[in-house]
Design a protein around this motif. Structure first.
Motif, PDB file in Angstrom:
ATOM      1  N   GLY A  43       0.895  -1.107   0.203  1.00  0.00           N
ATOM      2  CA  GLY A  43       0.104   0.139   0.011  1.00  0.00           C
ATOM      3  C   GLY A  43       0.933   1.106   0.246  1.00  0.00           C
ATOM      4  O   GLY A  43       2.100   1.107   0.095  1.00  0.00           O
ATOM      5  N   PRO A  44       0.112   2.364  -0.259  1.00  0.00           N
ATOM      6  CA  PRO A  44       1.061   3.551  -0.287  1.00  0.00           C
ATOM      7  C   PRO A  44       1.533   3.926   1.141  1.00  0.00           C
ATOM      8  O   PRO A  44       1.439   3.646   2.279  1.00  0.00           O
ATOM      9  CB  PRO A  44      -0.213   4.702  -0.785  1.00  0.00           C
ATOM     10  N   PRO A  45       2.730   4.814   1.001  1.00  0.00           N
ATOM     11  CA  PRO A  45       3.496   5.362   2.236  1.00  0.00           C
ATOM     12  C   PRO A  45       2.384   6.396   2.723  1.00  0.00           C
ATOM     13  O   PRO A  45       1.483   6.735   2.266  1.00  0.00           O
ATOM     14  CB  PRO A  45       4.675   5.885   1.548  1.00  0.00           C
ATOM     15  N   LYS A  46       2.688   6.826   4.003  1.00  0.00           N
ATOM     16  CA  LYS A  46       2.049   7.666   4.932  1.00  0.00           C
ATOM     17  C   LYS A  46       2.315   9.094   4.452  1.00  0.00           C
ATOM     18  O   LYS A  46       1.272   9.704   4.528  1.00  0.00           O
ATOM     19  CB  LYS A  46       2.460   7.635   6.207  1.00  0.00           C
ATOM     20  N   ARG A  47       3.317   9.328   3.701  1.00  0.00           N
ATOM     21  CA  ARG A  47       3.621  10.572   3.224  1.00  0.00           C
ATOM     22  C   ARG A  47       3.878  11.984   4.055  1.00  0.00           C
ATOM     23  O   ARG A  47       3.692  12.912   3.751  1.00  0.00           O
ATOM     24  CB  ARG A  47       2.565  11.082   2.026  1.00  0.00           C
ATOM     25  N   GLY A  48       4.170  11.438   5.278  1.00  0.00           N
ATOM     26  CA  GLY A  48       4.590  12.507   6.123  1.00  0.00           C
ATOM     27  C   GLY A  48       5.915  13.207   5.718  1.00  0.00           C
ATOM     28  O   GLY A  48       6.231  14.367   5.838  1.00  0.00           O
ATOM     29  N   VAL A  49       6.704  12.475   5.344  1.00  0.00           N
ATOM     30  CA  VAL A  49       8.162  12.619   5.014  1.00  0.00           C
ATOM     31  C   VAL A  49       8.441  12.251   3.599  1.00  0.00           C
ATOM     32  O   VAL A  49       8.985  12.961   2.706  1.00  0.00           O
ATOM     33  CB  VAL A  49       9.132  11.985   5.874  1.00  0.00           C
ATOM     34  N   ILE A  50       7.738  11.214   3.001  1.00  0.00           N
ATOM     35  CA  ILE A  50       8.154  10.569   1.513  1.00  0.00           C
ATOM     36  C   ILE A  50       7.136  11.571   0.812  1.00  0.00           C
ATOM     37  O   ILE A  50       6.151  11.755   1.069  1.00  0.00           O
ATOM     38  CB  ILE A  50       7.619   9.143   1.501  1.00  0.00           C
ATOM     39  N   ILE A  80       9.508  17.041 -15.525  1.00  0.00           N
ATOM     40  CA  ILE A  80       7.963  16.786 -15.157  1.00  0.00           C
ATOM     41  C   ILE A  80       7.980  15.427 -14.667  1.00  0.00           C
ATOM     42  O   ILE A  80       8.297  14.477 -15.362  1.00  0.00           O
ATOM     43  CB  ILE A  80       7.180  17.144 -16.405  1.00  0.00           C
ATOM     44  N   LEU A  81       7.500  15.270 -13.491  1.00  0.00           N
ATOM     45  CA  LEU A  81       7.241  13.828 -12.760  1.00  0.00           C
ATOM     46  C   LEU A  81       5.807  13.651 -12.526  1.00  0.00           C
ATOM     47  O   LEU A  81       5.144  14.395 -12.142  1.00  0.00           O
ATOM     48  CB  LEU A  81       8.050  13.824 -11.412  1.00  0.00           C
ATOM     49  N   ILE A  82       5.530  12.590 -13.359  1.00  0.00           N
ATOM     50  CA  ILE A  82       4.233  11.885 -13.058  1.00  0.00           C
ATOM     51  C   ILE A  82       4.060  10.822 -12.460  1.00  0.00           C
ATOM     52  O   ILE A  82       4.884   9.719 -12.584  1.00  0.00           O
ATOM     53  CB  ILE A  82       3.344  11.668 -14.554  1.00  0.00           C
ATOM     54  N   GLU A  83       3.267  10.724 -11.211  1.00  0.00           N
ATOM     55  CA  GLU A  83       3.451   9.488 -10.514  1.00  0.00           C
ATOM     56  C   GLU A  83       2.150   8.622 -11.079  1.00  0.00           C
ATOM     57  O   GLU A  83       1.091   8.697 -10.767  1.00  0.00           O
ATOM     58  CB  GLU A  83       2.984   9.841  -8.894  1.00  0.00           C
ATOM     59  N   HIS A  84       2.664   7.543 -11.558  1.00  0.00           N
ATOM     60  CA  HIS A  84       1.654   6.501 -12.089  1.00  0.00           C
ATOM     61  C   HIS A  84       1.338   5.396 -11.210  1.00  0.00           C
ATOM     62  O   HIS A  84       0.099   4.600 -11.323  1.00  0.00           O
ATOM     63  CB  HIS A  84       1.707   5.909 -13.501  1.00  0.00           C
ATOM     64  N   SER A  85       2.192   5.224 -10.000  1.00  0.00           N
ATOM     65  CA  SER A  85       1.707   4.341  -9.040  1.00  0.00           C
ATOM     66  C   SER A  85       1.847   4.883  -7.615  1.00  0.00           C
ATOM     67  O   SER A  85       3.217   5.492  -7.569  1.00  0.00           O
ATOM     68  CB  SER A  85       2.564   2.961  -9.106  1.00  0.00           C
ATOM     69  N   SER A  86       1.516   4.429  -6.892  1.00  0.00           N
ATOM     70  CA  SER A  86       1.393   5.340  -5.591  1.00  0.00           C
ATOM     71  C   SER A  86       1.778   4.210  -4.326  1.00  0.00           C
ATOM     72  O   SER A  86       2.178   4.544  -3.054  1.00  0.00           O
ATOM     73  CB  SER A  86       0.337   5.923  -4.763  1.00  0.00           C
ATOM     74  N   THR A  87       2.381   3.011  -4.588  1.00  0.00           N
ATOM     75  CA  THR A  87       2.936   2.078  -3.830  1.00  0.00           C
ATOM     76  C   THR A  87       4.309   1.684  -3.807  1.00  0.00           C
ATOM     77  O   THR A  87       4.759   1.275  -2.636  1.00  0.00           O
ATOM     78  CB  THR A  87       1.904   0.715  -4.118  1.00  0.00           C
ATOM     79  N   VAL A  88       4.943   1.824  -4.901  1.00  0.00           N
ATOM     80  CA  VAL A  88       6.328   1.483  -4.864  1.00  0.00           C
ATOM     81  C   VAL A  88       6.864   2.452  -5.654  1.00  0.00           C
ATOM     82  O   VAL A  88       6.466   3.101  -6.493  1.00  0.00           O
ATOM     83  CB  VAL A  88       6.365   0.212  -5.742  1.00  0.00           C
ATOM     84  N   PRO A  89       8.568   2.841  -5.306  1.00  0.00           N
ATOM     85  CA  PRO A  89       9.092   3.910  -6.031  1.00  0.00           C
ATOM     86  C   PRO A  89       9.795   3.083  -7.281  1.00  0.00           C
ATOM     87  O   PRO A  89      10.197   2.050  -7.213  1.00  0.00           O
ATOM     88  CB  PRO A  89      10.310   3.902  -5.000  1.00  0.00           C
ATOM     89  N   SER A  90      10.020   3.953  -8.238  1.00  0.00           N
ATOM     90  CA  SER A  90      11.120   3.525  -9.484  1.00  0.00           C
ATOM     91  C   SER A  90      12.317   3.786  -9.236  1.00  0.00           C
ATOM     92  O   SER A  90      12.750   4.466  -8.203  1.00  0.00           O
ATOM     93  CB  SER A  90      10.465   4.611 -10.831  1.00  0.00           C
TER      94      SER A  90
END
Lengths: 160, 844
Positions: free
Chosen positions: B274-281, B775-785
């Motif tokens: 699942g997606p990260p919490k995004r407090g820092v990420i 330009i950065l597009i995030e197509h997946s919110s669960t793993v990094p590229s």
């Protein structure tokens, strides 16, 4: 062995070393001042760029015997203390942080010193920094942070 | 059922698992009193792969974890929503297959290639999983968290990235997470490897799981202390908050949550799904070493102060892999100022070199230049670039003729040798004693260093310590342990510690290179379709004998009789799992062949490995296809794009870069795409080839045309740190400009004629685009590229196409200005060995 004296980052230093040892090795190997880096040793990459009496130069390409006792050498370690009393870092260093310039960081002490000398020179001659000025900076960056260096220099110039 | 919090998943605190997407996840803490307990999950619904946690004995909280596999076939058949997507492969495949239909184009769906299902990032993730129990995360009593990362920090921000992942999952301050580069560890096998842009991806799950385990432990400790249920507690910024205004810092709780013996927590954690919490990420937090860099305090190998380790430099032979037969003036050298020792030592690759130790590096250079050595030519001999590329061309798989009725588009593209050349030259400190050795330096596979030095010194690897230090760039160079082998050999020969540093000239001539290549590309056209695409890529052998880092494969790759086949089997496999084609061109095939042995000349997987050349060749041929369809580069690529992510990045750069805008005469645009590292990229460049500009630049000895503008788009997974990502793709993209225009090692008489920064065509300020945007597009919110190498492929291709458009003639040889008489600089004389430094370069 011959004695050599000069002012380093605001303090007088004395070293006993052969005349023809290049200043970069006096700084790094004898005085353990390691900010200026070795990227080529022959004045091509500018990774060792420091200031002599406020002007930029490559210590890898100057024998210590050509340094006078009154010469003021500034390395990256001494930059923050120059002309910027009361503040933690020099405006160029602050601009580098603001624009997230560095990646590996190996070339950046030299880049910062070259940028500082360029801006100081431009201010002294009352002219603006142009893209051509920045194009002419010879400092190599293998990580290719060049566009951010350009932005940081223009920004720093506003605060100096 | 306790509702899930919106901002993050808290499977461990859910009191009733039914209906939850994490069905079957056991609780880590008992509902009533917060004591840790293992709750047997329902056997029908246990996820296929789960993570169990341990607390390691200590006075503060140290955790570790382990992946376990479930043997239940019903569960095994269930889709795994974890890392890598449903097939374990490229995430974007699962997202979309629909692409717009364009007039005049009838794309035929192409087959998948192996890398579409399992790529090198997946390999590194899977190599890291088994050794996860050996990685520990520690919460100290002062509230700081400590992690020794089995990766090298060489500028790609892995250190900061690890801190972000931990801080995010643990819900604490990024500034309080301390990351240190791990020393070499034999027990980490092939999991201590930095490469393939895989570090963040391979550590993503383990770090998140370990961080969540710490968070749960401190919550449990607080729950016990306060006598409240764990699900009434919350964490924020390193503090546990409870009812009635209660709070306790992580540091204070660490002591309570610790354990005097190893304890199996038994929690089935799936925090990493699942997606990260995004407090820092997701935030552009500054690099950990930023202040140190700008104040000159960041420590690289030659900045270390190891007692009695004096400077050491080398005299290398007049040809690659030459042999030092005798030193003819040893007494004279030993009497030179500052010199302490001189000896012949084995070179890291083949042959031998002469090592000199002295008080300063400058005195080493003087001594090296004064050496009188008798040299043998060695086994490689007086090889040339032209000869090597001729053999490479001869190793190409024969191209099939096009099928009847098809229009055939075919071209061979030649790529020169390019040195990896980080700004920090090969540097290592070595202190070799009778029955132990310690080394310091930057290494991306320190396990292999242990193997090589162990073999060299005939010493057990347990007696050798390899400390990993910050690297001043790597770009593939530090995958090989050349610096350590030579430093150890010198230290052993002298019986004293040494600080070994290669000269720049040797780094260009003897340093690891991206091998030259010939890429034969063919596409067939029938009506409005491309009916086949074939790319046979031939390369001079790329040295992969650094292996994955464990001693076994490292040695196996080099031993007779499989000495050379071992390397080829690895490169064949590697090529297959990293190469993809972003178009629907019908039946698609590609393969690698190689010429020469892996150590014929020093090569290695330099930034993006084969892909820059593969992408460039493919994209140049695509330009010919576009012409045949009467479309421009953007229209054609869009019409035949393999999936919606390719379209998205093309659209992004075309829009921002104003594709098709009216340009002055002499100014041209170019566009290219490339996909790798679970990301899709596109690059638009503008090139200024107007006579006035070109003339001015040539007067300065610079490449005439200039890339003035570059827009880069990447469709990728979780954007950990947008600032870092943009910086890295920018850096990789400008690598591409160097590859396209001027960067090459021209081998003559057994060595490249280049020897410095002025005669080797690396980019400088005057080559970098004046305008750049990512330009950065995030197509997946669960793993990094993967990011470290991401910019090179599309950057190289776009720059090559820009040059082709500007010059108005087909480009089939790269760099475009190879052997250009206007760019020829005085080359550093090979006979001197090392050039002497100027003496009086003072400002006016």
């Amino acid at each position: 062995m011959p004695k050599h004296s000069f002012v380093l980052n605001g303090k007088k230093v004395d070293v006993d070393i052969e005349d023809d040892v290049r200043l970069l090795w006096v700084l790094r190997d004898v005085l353990k001042v390691r900010g200026p880096k070795f990227g080529c040793g022959i004045g091509e990459c500018y990774a060792c760029t420091s200031l002599i009496n406020g002007k930029s130069f490559n210590p890898c390409s100057v024998s210590v015997k050509h340094i006078k006792a009154s010469d003021e050498i500034t390395t990256i370690e001494g930059l923050a203390d120059t002309k910027h009393k009361g503040k933690d870092l020099h405006p160029v260093q602050e601009a580098w942080i603001k624009h997230s310039v560095p990646q590996c960081g190996f070339c950046q002490p030299g880049q910062i010193m070259s940028a500082t000398a360029l801006i100081n020179d431009a201010k002294k001659n009352k002219r603006k920094i142009t893209d051509a000025d920045i194009d002419n900076i010879r400092n190599v960056c293998r990580c290719n942070t060049y566009p951010r260096i350009r932005d940081a220099i223009k920004d720093a110039a506003k605060n100096m | 059922m306790t509702p899930k919090s919106e901002s993050h998943n808290e499977p461990a605190l859910v009191t009733d698992a039914s209906g939850s997407p994490f069905q079957g996840v056991a609780h880590a803490y008992h509902e009533s009193d917060g004591s840790p307990t293992l709750v047997d999950p329902s056997p029908r619904s246990v996820p296929r792969r789960t993570f169990v946690g341990f607390v390691v004995a200590g006075s503060s909280l140290i955790v570790a974890g382990r992946y376990v596999l479930d043997s239940d076939t019903a569960a095994a058949a269930a889709p795994n929503p974890g890392v890598g997507g449903p097939a374990g492969g490229r995430v974007e495949r699962a997202l979309s297959r629909k692409v717009p239909v364009a007039e005049g184009a009838t794309p035929i769906l192409s087959n998948d290639l192996p890398g579409d299902h399992y790529d090198f990032m997946d390999f590194m993730r899977d190599a890291t999983r088994p050794v996860t129990p050996l990685l520990t995360l520690e919460l100290k009593s002062n509230g700081r968290v400590y992690f020794e990362v089995p990766r090298a920090e060489v500028g790609q921000s892995i250190e900061s990235g690890c801190a972000q992942i931990i801080a995010d999952q643990l819900e604490m301050s990024y500034d309080k997470v301390d990351i240190v580069q791990s020393k070499a560890r034999i027990d980490l096998l092939d999991a201590h490897l930095t490469g393939g842009s895989s570090s963040t991806f391979s550590l993503w799950e383990p770090l998140r799981e370990l961080s969540e385990l710490i968070r749960m432990r401190v919550i449990g400790a607080a729950a016990t202390q306060w006598g409240v249920s764990a699900d009434r507690l919350r964490t924020k910024e390193g503090v546990v908050y409870g009812p009635g205004g209660r709070k306790a810092s992580y540091g204070d709780l660490s002591v309570i949550a610790a354990s005097p013996q190893n304890e199996f927590v038994g929690a089935l954690l799936n925090a990493a799904i699942g997606p990260p919490k995004r407090g820092v990420i997701g935030k552009s937090v500054p690099r950990k070493d930023l202040r140190e860099i700008v104040t000159g305090k960041k420590i690289f190998a030659m900045d270390l102060d190891i007692p009695n380790a004096l400077p050491c430099m080398l005299r290398r032979p007049p040809q690659i892999n030459g042999v030092a037969e005798s030193i003819n003036n040893k007494d004279k050298i030993l009497k030179m100022p500052g010199v302490t020792d001189v000896a012949i030592i084995p070179a890291a690759l083949r042959g031998s070199v002469v090592a000199v130790r002295a008080k300063t590096f400058g005195q080493c250079v003087d001594a090296v230049r004064a050496l009188d050595v008798t040299w043998g030519v060695g086994t490689t001999g007086k090889i040339t670039s032209d000869e090597m590329l001729k053999q490479v061309d001869a190793s190409l798989i024969p191209m099939e003729p096009g099928h009847p009725g098809a229009e055939v588009f075919e071209e061979k593209y030649t790529f020169q040798f390019r040195v990896s050349g980080p700004l920090e030259t090969n540097s290592a400190v070595a202190d070799v004693r009778a029955d132990s050795a310690e080394l310091w330096g930057s290494s991306k596979i320190p396990g292999t260093v242990l193997a090589q030095v162990s073999e060299l010194l005939n010493m057990s690897p347990e007696k050798i310590v390899c400390n990993v230090v910050y690297g001043g760039g790597s770009f593939g160079t530090t995958l090989h342990g050349d610096r350590f082998v030579e430093a150890a050999a010198a230290s052993k020969a002298f019986g004293k510690p040494v600080r070994l540093m290669w000269h720049r000239t040797d780094q260009v001539r003897f340093g690891r290179e991206k091998p030259g290549a010939v890429s034969h590309v063919q596409a067939t056209k029938v009506g409005n379709s491309i009916t086949s695409f074939t790319q046979w890529h031939a390369s001079e052998a790329c040295d992969f004998t650094h292996s994955a880092g464990d001693l076994i494969t490292a040695q196996m790759m080099k031993k007779d009789p499989s000495r050379y086949y071992g390397n080829t089997s690895v490169t064949d496999w590697f090529y297959q799992i990293v190469t993809a084609v972003p178009y629907n061109f019908g039946p698609t095939k590609t393969a690698l062949t190689e010429a020469y042995e892996y150590d014929f000349i020093p090569t290695g997987p330099v930034r993006n490995v084969y892909s820059p050349d593969v992408a460039c060749a493919r994209e140049l041929l695509v330009e010919d296809l576009a012409k045949a369809f009467g479309m421009d580069g953007y229209q054609f690529r869009r019409a035949f794009a393999k999936n919606a992510e390719v379209v998205a990045v093309l659209d992004a750069v075309a829009k921002r870069g104003q594709w098709g805008r009216k340009l002055p005469k002499g100014v041209h645009q170019a566009i290219a795409v490339h996909g790798e590292y679970k990301a899709q990229t596109a690059c638009l460049m503008e090139i200024d080839n107007r006579p006035k500009i070109v003339k001015e630049r040539k007067l300065e000895g610079r490449v005439g045309p200039r890339i003035t503008k570059a827009i880069f788009a990447a469709s990728m997974g979780v954007l950990m740190n947008p600032d870092v990502v943009k910086g890295l793709v920018m850096g990789g993209m400008i690598d591409g400009i160097a590859h396209a225009f001027s960067e090459a090692c021209d081998w003559q008489d057994g060595l490249p004629i280049q020897g410095g920064w002025d005669d080797y065509g690396w980019t400088r300020h005057w080559d970098a685009p004046l305008e750049f945007e990512a330009i950065l597009i995030e197509h997946s919110s669960t793993v990094p590229s993967g990011v470290g190498e991401l910019g090179v492929g599309a950057g190289f291709a776009a720059a090559a196409i820009a040059a082709q458009n500007a010059l108005g003639k087909k480009v089939t040889g790269l760099p475009v200005f190879y052997r250009d008489p206007d760019l020829i600089q005085p080359f550093i004389d090979k006979k001197e060995g090392l050039p002497q430094s100027p003496t009086k370069a003072l400002p006016a």
